[in-house]
Design a protein around this motif. Structure first.
Motif, PDB file in Angstrom:
ATOM      1  N   ARG A 188     -91.237  87.057  37.426  1.00 33.73           N
ATOM      2  CA  ARG A 188     -90.455  86.521  37.107  1.00 33.73           C
ATOM      3  C   ARG A 188     -89.889  85.194  37.011  1.00 33.73           C
ATOM      4  NH1 ARG A 188     -89.011  88.389  41.646  1.00 33.73           N
ATOM      5  NH2 ARG A 188     -89.985  87.067  42.879  1.00 33.73           N
ATOM      6  N   SER A 192     -87.877  84.023  33.567  1.00 33.06           N
ATOM      7  CA  SER A 192     -86.437  83.025  34.442  1.00 33.06           C
ATOM      8  C   SER A 192     -86.778  81.867  32.412  1.00 33.06           C
ATOM      9  CB  SER A 192     -86.431  82.616  34.733  1.00 33.06           C
ATOM     10  OG  SER A 192     -88.052  81.193  35.038  1.00 33.06           O
ATOM     11  N   GLY A 195     -83.794  82.071  30.013  1.00 30.37           N
ATOM     12  CA  GLY A 195     -82.230  81.632  30.752  1.00 30.37           C
ATOM     13  C   GLY A 195     -81.455  82.626  30.479  1.00 30.37           C
ATOM     14  N   ASN A 196     -81.811  84.023  30.926  1.00 34.09           N
ATOM     15  CA  ASN A 196     -81.091  84.824  30.897  1.00 34.09           C
ATOM     16  C   ASN A 196     -81.030  85.398  32.849  1.00 34.09           C
ATOM     17  OD1 ASN A 196     -79.641  87.393  30.593  1.00 34.09           O
ATOM     18  ND2 ASN A 196     -80.337  87.469  28.229  1.00 34.09           N
ATOM     19  N   GLU A 197     -79.823  85.260  33.679  1.00 33.46           N
ATOM     20  CA  GLU A 197     -79.949  86.066  34.638  1.00 33.46           C
ATOM     21  C   GLU A 197     -80.043  87.129  34.306  1.00 33.46           C
ATOM     22  OE1 GLU A 197     -80.332  84.563  37.454  1.00 33.46           O
ATOM     23  OE2 GLU A 197     -80.413  82.628  36.416  1.00 33.46           O
ATOM     24  N   GLN A 198     -79.231  88.202  33.325  1.00 36.07           N
ATOM     25  CA  GLN A 198     -79.180  89.474  33.553  1.00 36.07           C
ATOM     26  C   GLN A 198     -80.824  90.354  33.249  1.00 36.07           C
ATOM     27  OE1 GLN A 198     -76.535  90.944  34.265  1.00 36.07           O
ATOM     28  NE2 GLN A 198     -75.490  88.874  34.770  1.00 36.07           N
ATOM     29  N   LEU A 200     -83.247  88.777  34.067  1.00 34.19           N
ATOM     30  CA  LEU A 200     -84.180  88.119  35.135  1.00 34.19           C
ATOM     31  C   LEU A 200     -83.414  90.115  36.395  1.00 34.19           C
ATOM     32  CD1 LEU A 200     -84.084  84.905  36.061  1.00 34.19           C
ATOM     33  CD2 LEU A 200     -86.038  86.220  35.407  1.00 34.19           C
ATOM     34  N   HIS A 201     -82.901  90.033  36.659  1.00 32.79           N
ATOM     35  CA  HIS A 201     -82.143  90.858  37.281  1.00 32.79           C
ATOM     36  C   HIS A 201     -82.531  92.509  37.037  1.00 32.79           C
ATOM     37  CE1 HIS A 201     -79.484  92.727  40.467  1.00 32.79           C
ATOM     38  NE2 HIS A 201     -79.039  94.053  39.377  1.00 32.79           N
ATOM     39  N   ASP A 204     -86.415  92.834  36.751  1.00 37.50           N
ATOM     40  CA  ASP A 204     -87.425  92.545  38.411  1.00 37.50           C
ATOM     41  C   ASP A 204     -86.712  94.717  39.666  1.00 37.50           C
ATOM     42  OD1 ASP A 204     -87.650  91.200  40.424  1.00 37.50           O
ATOM     43  OD2 ASP A 204     -86.697  91.601  41.931  1.00 37.50           O
TER      44      ASP A 204
END
Length: 260
Positions: A188, A192, A195-198, A200-201, A204
């Motif tokens: 993670r 990270s 810089g892409n939250e989607q 990471l989701h 994970d």
């Protein structure tokens, strides 16, 4: 595999390993190993007012969910077995409601399935499913890591070495549950940097699914854990050196090795 009446039981007839003393009174927090209870850290309220009920319930559900995930990775909840919420709740020292809610979350993640009037059965996964997860993870993560290798300065990769060392420490102890947590934390942290939250989701979720045990498969060997942990350090070295072929090869081999 014959199940019979397996509600809340493992194949040897015993309940899953308890996370705390089932005889202890319920104080509103699940007994999660190595986790500080809520009343130990929140301090005294200025006016002596209790915390909002919704916050407390969410905290208990989260603790139970984490404990159940740990039990899945560690093999305490075994593929094909059925576990009832009331029996698990008794072992955790909580009411059945947060256990059911946590199990419903695991059902949406594909870890368990609902068995009407009985409880939840741990999904029996196959080597093919694990291979498919490894392929999808590689399709997502390899291009991202190659891009990061070209753009992220060496100093940033050096900041991640303690996370790689944490996986090595857990692997050396043969602690599969803590290794799984440290492994996810390392990957993670690497992703990270994109810089892409989607990303990471999604990554994970795929990573967590890949850590669930296979049906009728032995636990990951101590040697395999140690080898996996060593690959984290090797990956950081390759990222620092911007050695793109090695980065690609290490990531693909790392995902494939997790199937052993």
């Amino acid at each position: 595999m014959e199940h019979g009446d397996t509600r809340g039981r493992t194949t040897d007839g015993s309940a899953p390993a308890p996370h705390g003393d089932p005889a202890a009174p319920y104080d509103g927090a699940a007994r999660v190993p190595g986790q500080t209870r809520a009343h130990d850290v929140r301090g005294e309220h200025t006016h002596g007012e209790p915390a909002p009920r919704t916050v407390r319930r969410h905290s208990v559900r989260g603790q139970v969910l984490q404990a159940l995930r740990t039990a899945l990775v560690g093999g305490e909840l075994r593929p094909g077995e059925v576990y009832s919420a009331p029996v698990l709740a008794e072992r955790f020292g909580v009411s059945a409601t947060p256990v059911r809610e946590a199990m419903q979350q695991l059902a949406t993640e594909g870890a368990v399935e609902v068995v009407l009037n009985r409880g939840f059965r741990v999904i029996e996964r196959t080597p093919r499913e694990l291979a498919e997860l490894a392929e999808v993870r590689a399709l997502i993560e390899v291009p991202v890591m190659l891009r990061l290798a070209r753009t992220v300065p060496a100093a940033r990769w050096a900041e991640l070495r303690p996370l790689a060392e944490a996986t090595a420490t857990a692997a050396a102890r043969g602690d599969r549950a803590h290794y799984a947590e440290a492994d996810r934390a390392f990957h993670r942290a690497v992703l990270s940097l994109a810089g892409n939250e989607q990303l990471l989701h999604i990554a994970d979720d795929l990573h967590r699914r890949s850590q669930w045990p296979l049906v009728s498969a032995p636990a990951t060997s101590h040697g395999r854990l140690v080898a996996d942990a060593a690959e984290h350090t090797a990956l950081l070295d390759a990222l620092v050196a911007q050695d793109l072929p090695v980065v690609s090869s290490l990531v693909r081999e790392h995902f494939t090795g997790a199937q052993d």
